[in-house]
Design a protein around this motif. Structure first.
Motif, mmCIF file in Angstrom:
data_model
loop_
_atom_site.group_PDB
_atom_site.id
_atom_site.type_symbol
_atom_site.label_atom_id
_atom_site.label_comp_id
_atom_site.label_asym_id
_atom_site.label_seq_id
_atom_site.Cartn_x
_atom_site.Cartn_y
_atom_site.Cartn_z
ATOM 1 N N ASN A 1 0.798 -1.196 -0.077
ATOM 2 C CA ASN A 1 -0.042 -0.150 -0.128
ATOM 3 C C ASN A 1 0.726 1.290 0.017
ATOM 4 O OD1 ASN A 1 0.932 0.231 2.752
ATOM 5 N ND2 ASN A 1 -1.089 -0.472 3.560
ATOM 6 N N ALA B 1 -9.363 3.767 -0.464
ATOM 7 C CA ALA B 1 -9.617 3.098 0.915
ATOM 8 C C ALA B 1 -8.242 3.372 1.833
ATOM 9 C CB ALA B 1 -9.534 1.518 1.003
ATOM 10 N N THR C 1 -5.170 3.128 4.051
ATOM 11 C CA THR C 1 -3.923 2.146 4.053
ATOM 12 C C THR C 1 -3.692 1.680 5.366
ATOM 13 O OG1 THR C 1 -2.497 4.014 3.851
ATOM 14 C CG2 THR C 1 -2.960 3.092 1.911
ATOM 15 N N ASN D 1 -5.373 -3.599 5.058
ATOM 16 C CA ASN D 1 -5.356 -3.468 3.634
ATOM 17 C C ASN D 1 -4.275 -3.281 3.118
ATOM 18 O OD1 ASN D 1 -7.010 -2.342 1.504
ATOM 19 N ND2 ASN D 1 -7.170 -0.256 2.253
ATOM 20 N N ARG E 1 -2.613 -3.269 0.057
ATOM 21 C CA ARG E 1 -2.997 -3.490 -1.579
ATOM 22 C C ARG E 1 -2.296 -2.531 -2.340
ATOM 23 N NH1 ARG E 1 -9.290 -4.117 -2.162
ATOM 24 N NH2 ARG E 1 -9.377 -2.415 -0.490
#
Length: 653
Positions: A366, A550, A552, A556, A558
């Motif tokens: 992320n 979204a 981080t 999460n 990603r």
């Protein structure tokens, strides 16, 4: 001697130690209170910090919070600044008037709408409501709107909004941005007139009306203008490079009595012309306010110096700008890299390999972003990331396999691979004129009864009217059934069939057609239709974020894929800018317009300044462009010919 004598007194007078908290340029912007000021805030230079401290400084100096106005582009931005200022000083800062141009305009119109002949109990239409009203009028309009290629309600709302925000006639919007709608110009103009009438009848204001009518109020009623202007002794505006012509006019009127106005922004990050933002607003500010003091914030707190050396070179190529040179006190850092790949898939594999190396070395996913000019640029990369099971989110643009036109084309391929795929058959059949769900069901059942796979459509017997509607579709499958074809050859035949359908169904069909060309390029990598369809559907990424990120967090973790427009204001440890290919970035369209080309240069600058530690540019070699018939093989002109001591060149095998 005078400055040295006064400095201790300032420290005694103010509880906040501005000298210690701010660098010299920030401090000058915060403490220079009177007269017009233009603060050119370079990327990562502490713009928000500067505005926050200036609010606190004004309040601490004894200015009534009610006399201070802070205009921002989101309510969240103004709330955060005022909350931070309150933490620096005290709760008085939270009583400063803060908000967006739209919310401020609304508050003033509620008080004074009757002067313009409106009831102040008007209803504000949100975007969906405005589109619904346009849709109702579209159905009533005769005769043009009955044609399938007449623009739909969302497109019409976009056209009307763009004309308002750019302060140009609707005719110009059509000619410049929607030339394929020129045959319907008269009907579009009539609909626009009716839309305005209905809003008045029903006491509706859409978002654009709030700005337009407030501007008219200030412009045409001097007593009201002077009263409002006298109410605010100090005005600050954030992100001034993103204002449109109407907002600039509102600001000018608000300063008719007091010229203590400070606008903050960066001309080098003006990238929203498509929304109506006017680059000239920030450029012309010193001309409109002759006594303007210009302060440049050039110390960068985000990136290492090698990245700033490159971004300084990029933006220096702009024809019109406020000159600045970003620098940092950070030490170390490596040179940015320009990677030349032999193909689009080679580009994707290079990016994936580098991401895996970075992640293995401790950089969280992320904290890595892949940026691109257009949403479809990431399609091939998405497949590689899914194959390597690297989780990601995609922001801006649209998700590849869930966009309607991509699903339409894939549905034709899916029934070839699996003739019993009822969902794909229904999708294909519902594309046909005058074929509804019931008819689609009857056709599918007839095909299925033939037990001859997708070729069953060639032998089924139906009513003559339905058979006529199926004639083109039958010819399509007849061409595919003629002999053994590669995946890309099937794709070519389907696109030839589908493009007329695309033009009928989508107002933005030129853009969607380019997406389909990209899909065809991906098909060329496959020898097996089944494998192609498997890769297109396996582990579809959950990327729909509606333009927002979204949060981080470790939970999460990603990778971020994002259009550059959606990435503005954000930062990552490592940034990849893909498709840095001349003809793609900048686009072929921009090459014919000097203003568009300048905006794309600024777009490249915005993308590069998102990087903190590592920056990679990548481009595929020898790309055939169907629209122009040209082969693109050169890196973007924005980064081409940059010396090796600033940009390292790398060739991907």
């Amino acid at each position: 001697m005078t400055e040295q004598f006064n400095l201790p007194n300032q420290k005694d007078k103010f509880t906040i130690n501005y000298e210690e908290a701010l660098n010299p340029s920030q401090r000058e912007a915060v403490t220079s209170l009177d007269g017009p000021m233009l603060v050119i805030a370079g990327a990562g230079s502490g713009k928000t910090r500067t505005l926050t401290y200036r609010v606190a400084r004004l309040v601490e100096k004894g200015i009534s919070p009610a006399k201070i106005l802070l205009l921002t582009f989101t309510r969240k931005a103004s709330s955060e600044m005022l909350n931070r200022a309150a933490k620096l000083l005290d709760s008085r800062c939270e009583r400063v008037s803060g908000g967006t141009f739209h919310s401020f305009s609304n508050s003033m119109l509620r008080k004074h709408a009757s002067i313009l002949g409106f009831d102040n109990k008007y209803t504000i239409l949100d975007r969906v409501d405005a589109e619904s009203l346009v849709g109702m009028l579209r159905k009533e309009l005769e005769p043009g709107s009955k044609h399938r290629s007449f623009p739909r309600k969302r497109t019409l709302a976009n056209i009307f909004g763009r004309a308002v925000n750019k302060v140009i006639p609707i005719e110009d919007v059509i000619y410049n941005d929607y030339p394929h709608f020129q045959p319907y110009l008269e009907d579009i103009l009539n609909l626009s007139v009716e839309y305005k009438k209905r809003k008045v009848i029903h006491k509706f204001f859409d978002y654009d009306d709030l700005l337009v009518y407030f501007h008219l109020l200030l412009k045409n009623h001097a007593d009201i203008r002077d009263k409002i202007s006298s109410s605010y002794k100090y005005i600050m505006v954030d992100e001034y490079q993103d204002t449109n012509q109407i907002q600039a006019g509102i600001l000018y009127s608000l300063t008719s009595k007091n010229k203590n106005v400070m606008v903050v922004g960066d001309d080098s990050q003006s990238i929203y012309a498509f929304r109506g933002a006017n680059f000239k607003n920030i450029i012309d500010f010193p001309r409109l306010f002759p006594e303007t003091k210009i302060i440049s914030l050039e110390e960068n707190y985000r990136s290492v110096q090698p990245i700033l050396d490159l971004t300084n070179v990029i933006i220096d190529r702009a024809a019109e700008k406020f000159s600045k040179k970003l620098f940092t006190r950070k030490t170390g850092g490596v040179k940015p890299v320009l990677a030349n790949a032999q193909s689009e898939n080679g580009q994707s594999m290079f990016v994936v390999d580098k991401i895996q190396d970075l992640n293995a070395s401790g950089v969280p996913l992320n904290r890595i972003a892949v940026l691109f000019r257009a949403g479809f640029h990431s399609f091939d990369l998405e497949l590689e990331l899914a194959r390597e099971r690297l989780p990601f989110i995609k922001v801006g643009g649209f998700k590849f396999t869930e966009s309607a036109h991509i699903k339409d084309v894939l549905a034709h391929l899916k029934v070839i691979a699996n003739p019993h795929d009822r969902i794909s058959w229904y999708r294909i059949l519902l594309l046909l004129e005058k074929v509804g769900p019931k008819t689609a069901q009857n056709i599918y059942e007839a095909i299925d009864k033939e037990k001859s796979g997708y070729a069953g459509i060639l032998t089924i017997e139906l009513k003559s009217g339905i058979s006529r509607r199926l004639s083109r579709l039958k010819q399509l499958f007849s061409n595919i059934d003629f002999g053994p074809l590669s995946v890309s050859e099937m794709g070519e035949i389907i696109l030839h069939y589908y493009l007329p359908v695309l033009r009928d169904r989508y107002d933005d069909h030129p853009k969607r057609a380019r997406d389909l060309e990209q899909l065809l390029t991906i098909m060329q990598r496959y020898n097996s239709l089944e494998q192609f369809l498997t890769d297109m559907t396996l582990e579809p990424p959950n990327t729909s974020m509606d333009g927002t990120f979204a949060e981080t967090s470790p939970d999460n973790n990603r990778l971020v894929l994002s259009t550059i427009h959606s990435a503005k204001g954000l930062e990552w440890h490592t940034v990849f800018i893909i498709w840095a290919l001349d003809g793609r970035f900048p686009s072929m369209h921009a090459l014919n317009n000097e203003e568009d080309l300048e905006e794309e240069l600024r777009l490249m600058y915005v993308a590069a300044t998102r990087a903190q530690n590592n920056l990679f540019f990548t481009y595929p070699n020898n790309v055939y462009d169907r629209g122009s018939g040209m082969i693109f093989s050169m890196p973007s002109r924005f980064i081409d010919m940059i010396p090796d001591d600033i940009l390292e060149k790398y060739y991907v095998d």
